[in-house]
Write an enzyme that holds these catalytic residues in place. Structure first.
Site, PDB file in Angstrom:
ATOM      1  N   ASP A 172       8.016  -6.489 122.105  1.00 55.59           N
ATOM      2  CA  ASP A 172       8.786  -5.417 122.735  1.00 55.59           C
ATOM      3  C   ASP A 172      10.244  -5.745 122.463  1.00 55.59           C
ATOM      4  O   ASP A 172      10.798  -6.675 123.058  1.00 55.59           O
ATOM      5  CB  ASP A 172       8.511  -5.377 124.236  1.00 55.59           C
ATOM      6  CG  ASP A 172       9.250  -4.232 124.937  1.00 55.59           C
ATOM      7  OD1 ASP A 172      10.236  -3.720 124.364  1.00 55.59           O
ATOM      8  OD2 ASP A 172       8.869  -3.864 126.060  1.00 55.59           O
ATOM      9  N   HIS A 173      10.870  -5.010 121.537  1.00 52.34           N
ATOM     10  CA  HIS A 173      12.201  -5.416 121.074  1.00 52.34           C
ATOM     11  C   HIS A 173      13.244  -5.403 122.191  1.00 52.34           C
ATOM     12  O   HIS A 173      14.286  -6.041 122.078  1.00 52.34           O
ATOM     13  CB  HIS A 173      12.658  -4.542 119.906  1.00 52.34           C
ATOM     14  CG  HIS A 173      13.034  -3.146 120.287  1.00 52.34           C
ATOM     15  ND1 HIS A 173      12.116  -2.124 120.360  1.00 52.34           N
ATOM     16  CD2 HIS A 173      14.229  -2.601 120.610  1.00 52.34           C
ATOM     17  CE1 HIS A 173      12.730  -1.011 120.712  1.00 52.34           C
ATOM     18  NE2 HIS A 173      14.008  -1.267 120.877  1.00 52.34           N
ATOM     19  N   HIS A 235       8.518  -0.584 127.787  1.00 57.01           N
ATOM     20  CA  HIS A 235       9.929  -0.957 127.897  1.00 57.01           C
ATOM     21  C   HIS A 235      10.410  -0.973 129.347  1.00 57.01           C
ATOM     22  O   HIS A 235      10.997  -1.954 129.817  1.00 57.01           O
ATOM     23  CB  HIS A 235      10.801   0.024 127.105  1.00 57.01           C
ATOM     24  CG  HIS A 235      10.613  -0.049 125.622  1.00 57.01           C
ATOM     25  ND1 HIS A 235      10.277  -1.203 124.974  1.00 57.01           N
ATOM     26  CD2 HIS A 235      10.736   0.888 124.659  1.00 57.01           C
ATOM     27  CE1 HIS A 235      10.180  -0.968 123.667  1.00 57.01           C
ATOM     28  NE2 HIS A 235      10.457   0.294 123.458  1.00 57.01           N
TER      29      HIS A 235
END
Length: 495
Positions: A172-173, A235
């Site tokens: 998950d960037h 996110h």
């Protein structure tokens, strides 16, 4: 490990070109790629090594011949198990090495590729008998980690049959962003904050992640996903976990990820009535932005004219534990909003007795704003006396932004996470039980929508802050729309 091969499935795609290759180049330029690294792009598109290098670097201003020569390409169909012997043969040409498989592919291949790797033995770690060196086998998977609880469980089961959990890196960037990681330092390294980070002093928390663009040419994909799957379940829930988690006993991989899971386990399940009253979904409609006509979602390429997919989601979440009982957390995400911004707003409780008047607009509560993008930083809003006679007060910001911090820079999120993966550090990656517990919470909302197709889907003009109905779920009756609180941010408080 002296030698590693990074295999990018979907190597000819947009993610590889826009994000992954630039991230690897950043690591190379900063000398953070340790040892001998080669990159092998894999995909259906036909390239030679040379034409692939030209394709990947065509828009780069800065090129390095040594880095370019470390890039290679293999054309195979990742869905065809018979072609994986070609991949194995190509990898063996590099000599003994650790393998990092990056799945920059459609989610439909997330289970297919690992099974095909296992068929040719590319999932098994190898030990050099003469030196004792272990050559690792690791895999990175992009979100979404399933489309609902049952698919997430199935995906985890498949992955765990092929790889051990410590070989699986669900990326998950957002967790690679410096300001996101700084939430932990802000909370646990500062004694002035930790004692007040609870239900006694915090009134509510808002987490917003919105974009000022539509879905572009991704209509066929996005219409099967929607805002909840695309942003909220991953996110936004990750950001919520960082704000709400308990301090780990020690900051290591297991302890940190254990505390994240505890937050997901504490999310209070919602029944039908709560979903109807505290979850608002919307879809952007045709409008004008700065004098330019903008299509509505149903007019976008690949979107059915009767689509009920949400492009906006706002919801209230309650956490049932000792620290947060009674403190509402609000999540909001949307496409075609006035700006692109991700931030967390912590509203502290008002003073028990108000002594001073507010001659100008002055909320009764202090706020801590954590800006994740753009212009990463933080703002603490404090009430201060207005100079002059009397004791009127006004709220003033105390600001910190990373771009003003001399000698430091915020590295690209993908660079940080890929470096962690190469080093075998799973701390900032999502564990299988975290995926499952998160889905257990959000799956109830999806099931409610499926069982109640007449659940309202509110239209909102492209370029607005979403349907007005979303304000009714927020304590105080209005969302905190991002303002020009942090230096050099060109965003709007109101339309």
């Amino acid at each position: 490990m002296d030698r590693q091969i990074i295999v990018i499935f979907g190597g000819s795609g947009d993610l590889a070109k826009r994000k992954l290759m630039p991230a690897l180049y950043n690591l190379y330029k900063s000398k953070n790629l340790k040892g001998d690294i080669s990159i092998l792009g894999v995909g259906r598109t036909h390239f030679t090594d040379t034409s692939y290098r030209d394709h990947i670097t065509s828009e780069w201003d800065d090129r390095d011949e040594k880095f370019n020569k470390s890039i290679f390409y293999l054309s195979i169909d990742p869905s065809n198990h018979t072609e994986y012997k070609l991949l194995k043969e190509r990898l063996e040409q590099f000599g003994p090495a650790g393998y990092l498989f990056y799945l920059a592919t459609p989610p439909s291949l997330y289970e297919t590729i690992p099974v095909n790797l296992r068929e040719v033995g590319l999932n098994r770690e190898v030990t050099d008998k003469s030196t004792g060196e272990v050559y690792s086998r690791r895999i990175i998977i992009e979100k979404p980690f399933g489309y609902n609880l049952s698919s997430a469980l199935k995906m985890n089961e498949t992955l765990n049959r092929v790889f051990d959990e410590n070989q699986i890196f669900r990326i998950d960037h957002y967790l690679g962003k410096e300001t996101v990681q700084n939430i932990l330092a802000l909370r646990f390294a500062n004694s002035i904050l930790e004692p007040i980070w609870n239900r006694h002093y915090i009134d509510r928390v808002e987490i917003t992640a919105v974009e000022n663009m539509g879905i572009g040419n991704r209509g066929g994909f996005y219409d099967q996903v929607g805002a909840l799957r695309d942003m909220a379940q991953n996110h936004l829930s990750q950001l919520l976990a960082l704000v709400a988690m308990e301090p780990p006993v020690t900051f290591n991989q297991k302890e940190f990820r254990d505390e994240v899971v505890k937050v997901y386990k504490s999310l209070k399940p919602m029944g039908k009535e709560e979903i109807e009253n505290t979850v608002v979904r919307g879809q952007y409609i045709e409008s004008e932005k700065k004098g330019v006509k903008v299509n509505g979602y149903r007019q976008e390429q690949g979107v059915p004219s009767d689509s009920h997919t949400e492009t906006f989601l706002a919801m209230k979440i309650n956490i049932s534990n000792w620290r947060w009982e009674g403190v509402p957390f609000y999540l909001r995400t949307g496409k075609q909003m006035p700006t692109k911004v991700t931030e967390i707003v912590v509203h502290f409780k008002a003073t028990p007795h108000r002594l001073f008047s507010c001659r100008e607009d002055c909320p009764e509560q202090n706020q801590l704003i954590i800006r994740i993008q753009p212009n990463e930083g933080m703002v603490l809003k404090l009430d201060m006396k207005i100079p002059g006679s009397g004791f009127s007060v006004k709220q003033f910001p105390m600001e910190f932004t990373y771009d003003k911090l001399a000698g430091y820079s915020t590295d690209d999120a993908y660079s940080r996470l890929i470096e962690d993966c190469l080093n075998g550090d799973v701390t900032l990656f999502t564990r299988n039980d975290a995926v499952e517990w998160s889905w257990k919470y959000f799956d109830a909302i999806l099931e409610h929508w499926e069982e109640n197709p007449k659940t309202p889907l509110y239209g909102y003009p492209a370029g607005s802050w979403g349907p007005l109905e979303s304000d009714r779920i927020v304590k105080g009756g209005k969302w905190t729309n991002p303002c020009k609180n942090l230096t050099n941010t060109d965003i709007y408080c109101e339309l």
